[in-house]
Design an enzyme around this catalytic site. Sequence first.
Site, PDB file in Angstrom:
ATOM      1  CB  CYS A 151      -0.897  -0.108   1.145  1.00  0.00           C
ATOM      2  SG  CYS A 151      -2.020   1.441   1.192  1.00  0.00           S
TER       3      CYS A 151
ATOM      4  CG  HIS B 192      -5.554  -2.381  -1.377  1.00  0.00           C
ATOM      5  ND1 HIS B 192      -4.781  -2.950  -0.619  1.00  0.00           N
ATOM      6  CD2 HIS B 192      -5.208  -1.119  -1.450  1.00  0.00           C
ATOM      7  CE1 HIS B 192      -3.912  -2.135   0.003  1.00  0.00           C
ATOM      8  NE2 HIS B 192      -4.012  -0.876  -0.558  1.00  0.00           N
TER       9      HIS B 192
END
Length: 187
Positions: free
Chosen positions: A98, A140
């Site tokens: 991320c 996500h």
Amino acid sequence: MIYPITVYGEPLLRKVAKPIDKDYPGFDQLVKDMFETMYHSDGVGLAAPQIGLSIRMFVIDASAAADEEPELEGFKKAFINPEIIEFKGDEWIMNEGCLSLPEIREDVSRPEFVKIKYYDENFVEHIEEYGGFAARVIQHEYDHLEGKLLIDYLSPLKKRMLKSRLTNITKGKVKTSYRIIIPGTKK
């Protein structure tokens, strides 16, 4: 314009983002800037909270994974005010990273398929189903709009093991190829 990335420790990343409408100021440019920021940061997805905006929008370009999943050829989309309607299929584990958690990659279990309702950048409504890598990236990025991060899927033990690395992120003690916003500082 390439935005700096908001990183772990910034309270905005833990807030549920607000819906927007087609009159959102500078909307068309924002979509372009989000794609540009995502490409500059070597991401496959980017949610508005990651650039400091608490709005329900994310962009994805998963076409780089078309070698393994041919249906991803040309998969480049903006998702405005998305709502996941249904999760389906078995959970499967994949290592995720991320942009808001630089230098951290962890195995995350997610459902294989997702059905999502969203508006595109022209504010045309869509209801679509995705599987595989596309479903994973959508989940996500959608999590960012709900104030969730991939570390929320980890065991308490694994979170404790990451504590010092997470603390370093909040202090800006990480190496990235992109600019970041250190929590508690201005852009």
